[in-house]
Design a protein around this motif. Structure first.
Motif, PDB file in Angstrom:
ATOM      1  N   GLY A 305       0.838  -1.192   0.000  1.00 53.17           N
ATOM      2  CA  GLY A 305       0.000   0.000   0.000  1.00 53.17           C
ATOM      3  C   GLY A 305       0.874   1.244   0.000  1.00 53.17           C
ATOM      4  O   GLY A 305       2.021   1.208   0.445  1.00 53.17           O
ATOM      5  N   VAL A 306       0.330   2.337  -0.528  1.00 47.40           N
ATOM      6  CA  VAL A 306       1.007   3.628  -0.461  1.00 47.40           C
ATOM      7  C   VAL A 306      -0.014   4.662  -0.007  1.00 47.40           C
ATOM      8  O   VAL A 306      -1.102   4.775  -0.591  1.00 47.40           O
ATOM      9  N   LYS A 307       0.318   5.430   1.031  1.00 45.56           N
ATOM     10  CA  LYS A 307      -0.539   6.518   1.487  1.00 45.56           C
ATOM     11  C   LYS A 307      -0.358   7.724   0.553  1.00 45.56           C
ATOM     12  O   LYS A 307       0.770   8.133   0.279  1.00 45.56           O
ATOM     13  N   LEU A 308      -1.476   8.274   0.094  1.00 49.18           N
ATOM     14  CA  LEU A 308      -1.457   9.430  -0.794  1.00 49.18           C
ATOM     15  C   LEU A 308      -2.201  10.588  -0.142  1.00 49.18           C
ATOM     16  O   LEU A 308      -3.410  10.496   0.104  1.00 49.18           O
ATOM     17  N   GLY A 309      -1.483  11.683   0.120  1.00 51.19           N
ATOM     18  CA  GLY A 309      -2.087  12.866   0.707  1.00 51.19           C
ATOM     19  C   GLY A 309      -2.573  13.835  -0.356  1.00 51.19           C
ATOM     20  O   GLY A 309      -2.475  13.574  -1.564  1.00 51.19           O
ATOM     21  N   GLY A 331      -3.931  -7.112  -7.347  1.00 52.92           N
ATOM     22  CA  GLY A 331      -3.795  -7.193  -5.893  1.00 52.92           C
ATOM     23  C   GLY A 331      -2.461  -6.749  -5.356  1.00 52.92           C
ATOM     24  O   GLY A 331      -2.269  -6.697  -4.131  1.00 52.92           O
ATOM     25  N   ARG A 332      -1.529  -6.417  -6.235  1.00 55.52           N
ATOM     26  CA  ARG A 332      -0.189  -6.031  -5.783  1.00 55.52           C
ATOM     27  C   ARG A 332      -0.193  -4.664  -5.108  1.00 55.52           C
ATOM     28  O   ARG A 332       0.441  -4.471  -4.073  1.00 55.52           O
ATOM     29  N   LEU A 333      -0.881  -3.673  -5.693  1.00 51.37           N
ATOM     30  CA  LEU A 333      -0.745  -2.295  -5.229  1.00 51.37           C
ATOM     31  C   LEU A 333      -2.079  -1.711  -4.780  1.00 51.37           C
ATOM     32  O   LEU A 333      -3.084  -1.798  -5.497  1.00 51.37           O
ATOM     33  N   THR A 334      -2.053  -1.112  -3.603  1.00 51.54           N
ATOM     34  CA  THR A 334      -3.214  -0.420  -3.044  1.00 51.54           C
ATOM     35  C   THR A 334      -2.836   1.030  -2.793  1.00 51.54           C
ATOM     36  O   THR A 334      -1.792   1.308  -2.191  1.00 51.54           O
ATOM     37  N   PHE A 335      -3.667   1.949  -3.252  1.00 46.79           N
ATOM     38  CA  PHE A 335      -3.497   3.357  -2.918  1.00 46.79           C
ATOM     39  C   PHE A 335      -4.453   3.689  -1.774  1.00 46.79           C
ATOM     40  O   PHE A 335      -5.666   3.515  -1.898  1.00 46.79           O
ATOM     41  N   ILE A 336      -3.869   4.169  -0.660  1.00 48.24           N
ATOM     42  CA  ILE A 336      -4.647   4.511   0.531  1.00 48.24           C
ATOM     43  C   ILE A 336      -4.688   6.029   0.618  1.00 48.24           C
ATOM     44  O   ILE A 336      -3.681   6.672   0.946  1.00 48.24           O
ATOM     45  N   THR A 337      -5.822   6.625   0.308  1.00 46.90           N
ATOM     46  CA  THR A 337      -5.912   8.083   0.231  1.00 46.90           C
ATOM     47  C   THR A 337      -6.223   8.684   1.595  1.00 46.90           C
ATOM     48  O   THR A 337      -7.068   8.182   2.332  1.00 46.90           O
ATOM     49  N   ARG A 338      -5.526   9.761   1.918  1.00 48.05           N
ATOM     50  CA  ARG A 338      -5.712  10.468   3.193  1.00 48.05           C
ATOM     51  C   ARG A 338      -5.732  11.964   2.891  1.00 48.05           C
ATOM     52  O   ARG A 338      -4.744  12.662   3.066  1.00 48.05           O
ATOM     53  N   VAL A 365      -8.371   2.572  -1.420  1.00 47.67           N
ATOM     54  CA  VAL A 365      -8.824   2.459  -0.026  1.00 47.67           C
ATOM     55  C   VAL A 365      -8.762   3.844   0.605  1.00 47.67           C
ATOM     56  O   VAL A 365      -7.844   4.622   0.308  1.00 47.67           O
ATOM     57  N   THR A 366      -9.705   4.171   1.461  1.00 46.01           N
ATOM     58  CA  THR A 366      -9.681   5.471   2.126  1.00 46.01           C
ATOM     59  C   THR A 366      -9.197   5.360   3.560  1.00 46.01           C
ATOM     60  O   THR A 366      -9.583   4.458   4.299  1.00 46.01           O
ATOM     61  N   ASP A 367      -8.305   6.271   3.916  1.00 48.01           N
ATOM     62  CA  ASP A 367      -7.894   6.489   5.310  1.00 48.01           C
ATOM     63  C   ASP A 367      -8.472   7.849   5.713  1.00 48.01           C
ATOM     64  O   ASP A 367      -7.881   8.889   5.409  1.00 48.01           O
ATOM     65  N   PRO A 368      -9.621   7.887   6.392  1.00 48.60           N
ATOM     66  CA  PRO A 368     -10.253   9.160   6.729  1.00 48.60           C
ATOM     67  C   PRO A 368      -9.782   9.750   8.048  1.00 48.60           C
ATOM     68  O   PRO A 368     -10.394  10.683   8.569  1.00 48.60           O
ATOM     69  N   MET A 369      -8.696   9.208   8.592  1.00 51.90           N
ATOM     70  CA  MET A 369      -8.222   9.638   9.906  1.00 51.90           C
ATOM     71  C   MET A 369      -7.165  10.739   9.789  1.00 51.90           C
ATOM     72  O   MET A 369      -7.291  11.819  10.385  1.00 51.90           O
ATOM     73  N   HIS A 370      -6.101  10.486   9.025  1.00 46.13           N
ATOM     74  CA  HIS A 370      -4.912  11.332   9.105  1.00 46.13           C
ATOM     75  C   HIS A 370      -5.084  12.718   8.514  1.00 46.13           C
ATOM     76  O   HIS A 370      -4.368  13.644   8.884  1.00 46.13           O
ATOM     77  N   GLY A 371      -6.018  12.889   7.585  1.00 42.19           N
ATOM     78  CA  GLY A 371      -6.211  14.210   7.019  1.00 42.19           C
ATOM     79  C   GLY A 371      -7.129  15.095   7.831  1.00 42.19           C
ATOM     80  O   GLY A 371      -7.402  16.245   7.452  1.00 42.19           O
TER      81      GLY A 371
END
Length: 464
Positions: A305-309, A331-338, A365-371
Motif C-alpha cells: 500500500g502507499v498513502k497518498l495525501g 492485488g499487488r498495489l493499493t493506494f490509501i488516500t488520506r 482504499v480510504t484512510d479518513p483519519m490522518h487528514g
C-alpha cells in the motif's frame, strides 16, 4: 526425466536460488538512497548484531498466506469484496496483552459482520497489528522546558518517557518488536481459527462493552444473523466453514533495518517476501519514488500500500505504479488516500481518473483519519467523528461519480472504550477527551464509533 535432464534441472534450480540470493542481498540497496524517518542508532555494531539475530529467526508470516491476501485484494479492486483494515495508531509493548488483542480482533469482526450482512459482500479482514510499533514524526527532536531530546518514534525505537535514557534509540527494541509481534500473531491465529470468530457467536462479541446506540444496533443485527443461521441450519447447511475466518496482519514498513532482516526466499517459488507482515504500506512521508522505502518494497512480493495525501499529483501516482507494480499484478498495489474531509472531493477525482486512464488496476482504499487531525482547545490531538464520516462519504461519492471501485477502509481504531475522537453517538466533547485519552501518538476511534462507521459504510455499499 532422464539423468541428463535431471542434472540440468538441478543446475538450473541451483542457479535460480543463487540469483535469488543475490536479489536478497540487493534488498540492502536502500542504504545508499535518500533515507527519511529512520532512527539514528547510537551503536552500529549493536544494530548489526540485532539484525543478524533477526535474519536467523523464523518468519512471522508465510508466503502462501501473503499470496492469498493478494488474491483477496485483487477481488476487492474488482468490486467483488471490501477490504477492512483497522487497529492501533501505534502498538505498544505494554498493551500487547491478550485482552487488548482480543478486543481489537472482536471490533474488526463486528465491523465485518455489519459490512457483510448489510452490503452482501465478502470482507477482507486486516489488522494494523503485530508490527505497527513505529511511527513517522514531523521532527527529529522534542523540546520541553528547555530540554531537547529525540522524538518518540514508537516502542520499536525508543521509550515515551521524556528522559535521555528512554528517548535514546535502542536497536534491541527491534528484537522485542519481533517477539511481541510473534505473540500477537499467535493470539490472532488462535482467536480466528479456534471458534471465537464463529459467526454463530455473533451475540457474544458484544459482551463486556458498555451500552450505547452502536451496541444496541449491533444486537439487532446479531439477532437477524441468528435467524438467518437457524434457517440455514434447518435447511441442512454445514457450518464448519463458519468456525474460522481469514485474518491478516499489516503495518507500515517504516524501519527498513527490521524489514530487510525479516525478508526471506520462499522455498516453493523462489520469490522474496518480507515476512514481517502480510500487507505492508509506505507512508505519505516516505513515498519518494527514488527513495529508500519505495526501492526496498519494490523488491519484495507482498501486496503493498502507499498513502497518498492531498498534494499527490497524477504523475506521482503513475510513477509509483511503474516502480512498485511494473507487471500490473492484480492485488499487488493499493493506494490509501488520506485527503481530509474538506479536500477529498476536490483532489481525489483527478488522481482516480489519471490512474484509470493509464490502464493500471490498483485497489483504492480510504484512510479518513490522518487528514482530519486537529488540536482541541484543551490541548489534545484529536479528530472530529463528523469529519471522518464526511471523508468516507466523499470517497464513495468520487468513485460513484467516476464509475470506479471504492475497495476498502483503513482505520485507526481500538477495541477499548477510549475517548480520543470528538463526537459520535457517545457525544464525546473536549472535556470528555480527558476521561480516557490513552494513545501515545494519534487518536483512535473507540469501539462504539467503529461500529457507527461500519453501519454507515454498509448502507453506502448497499446503495451503490
Amino acid at each position: 526425466m532422464n539423468p541428463l535432464q535431471r542434472t540440468a534441472h538441478v543446475h538450473e534450480h541451483a542457479f535460480s536460488l543463487s540469483a535469488k540470493s543475490a536479489e536478497l542481498d540487493a534488498l540492502g540497496a536502500w542504504r545508499s538512497l535518500e533515507r527519511v524517518q529512520q532512527p539514528t542508532w547510537p551503536d552500529e555494531d549493536e544494530r548489526a548484531a540485532v539484525g543478524a539475530r533477526l535474519r536467523s529467526a523464523p518468519p512471522l508470516v508465510f508466503a502462501g498466506e501473503v499470496d492469498q491476501l493478494r488474491s483477496r485484494i485483487a477481488a476487492a479492486a474488482r468490486g467483488e469484496a471490501f477490504v477492512l483494515m483497522g487497529g492501533d495508531c501505534a502498538e505498544t509493548f505494554a498493551d500487547s496483552t491478550a485482552d487488548r488483542v482480543r478486543n481489537k480482533i472482536r471490533t474488526i469482526l463486528q465491523m465485518s459482520a455489519v459490512l457483510t450482512y448489510g452490503a452482501s459482500m465478502p470482507v477482507v479482514k486486516v489488522g494494523r497489528m503485530a508490527g505497527q510499533f513505529a511511527k513517522p514524526r514531523s521532527g527529529d527532536t522534542e523540546t520541553r522546558d528547555g530540554v531537547t531530546l529525540p522524538t518518540y518514534r514508537g516502542d520499536a525505537v525508543n521509550g515515551y518517557e521524556f528522559t535521555e535514557e528512554s528517548r535514546t534509540p535502542d536497536p534491541h527494541r527491534l528484537w522485542q518488536m519481533y517477539t511481541t509481534s510473534a505473540s500477537t500473531l499467535n493470539l490472532l491465529r488462535a482467536f480466528t481459527t479456534g471458534g471465537f470468530a464463529d459467526l454463530r457467536e455473533v451475540h457474544a462479541w458484544n459482551q463486556g462493552f458498555i451500552s450505547g446506540p452502536g451496541y444496541m444496533r449491533f444486537e439487532r443485527l446479531a439477532t437477524d444473523i441468528d435467524k438467518a443461521v437457524r434457517f440455514m441450519a434447518a435447511c441442512g447447511y454445514d457450518f464448519d466453514a463458519l468456525r474460522s475466518v481469514e485474518f491478516y496482519a499489516a503495518h507500515e514498513a517504516l524501519l527498513l533495518d527490521y524489514e530487510e532482516a525479516l525478508s526471506r526466499i520462499d522455498s516453493r517459488t523462489g520469490e522474496i517476501y518480507d515476512c514481517s507482515g502480510h500487507f505492508l504500506w509506505i507512508g505519505e512521508r516516505t513515498r519518494q519514488v527514488d527513495g529508500a522505502h519505495v526501492d526496498f518494497l519494490s523488491r519484495v512480493d507482498n501486496p503493498i500500500g502507499v498513502k497518498l495525501g492531498p498534494t499527490t499529483t497524477v504523475d506521482d501516482a503513475l510513477r509509483l505504479i511503474d516502480r512498485l507494480d511494473p507487471d500490473r499484478t492484480p492485488g499487488r498495489l493499493t493506494f490509501i488516500t488520506r485527503m481530509g474531509a474538506s479536500r477529498i472531493r476536490k483532489v481525489l477525482p483527478a488522481l482516480v481518473e489519471g490512474v484509470r486512464d493509464s490502464g493500471a488496476q490498483v485497489a483504492w482504499v480510504t484512510d479518513p483519519m490522518h487528514g482530519n487531525t486537529i488540536t482541541s482547545s484543551n490541548g489534545y490531538k484529536t479528530r472530529r467523528f463528523e469529519d471522518i464520516l464526511d471523508e468516507v462519504t466523499g470517497f464513495f461519492e468520487v468513485h460513484r461519480g467516476l464509475g470506479t471501485v471504492p475497495a476498502g477502509l483503513h482505520m485507526e481504531l481500538t477495541g477499548d472504550d477510549v475517548t480520543e475522537v470528538l463526537g459520535g453517538t457517545g457525544e464525546i466533547d473536549e472535556v470528555g477527551l480527558e476521561r480516557r485519552y490513552e494513545t501515545l501518538v494519534d487518536p483512535r476511534l473507540n469501539h462504539q464509533q467503529s461500529l457507527e462507521l461500519a453501519f454507515l459504510v454498509a448502507e453506502t455499499l448497499a446503495g451503490a
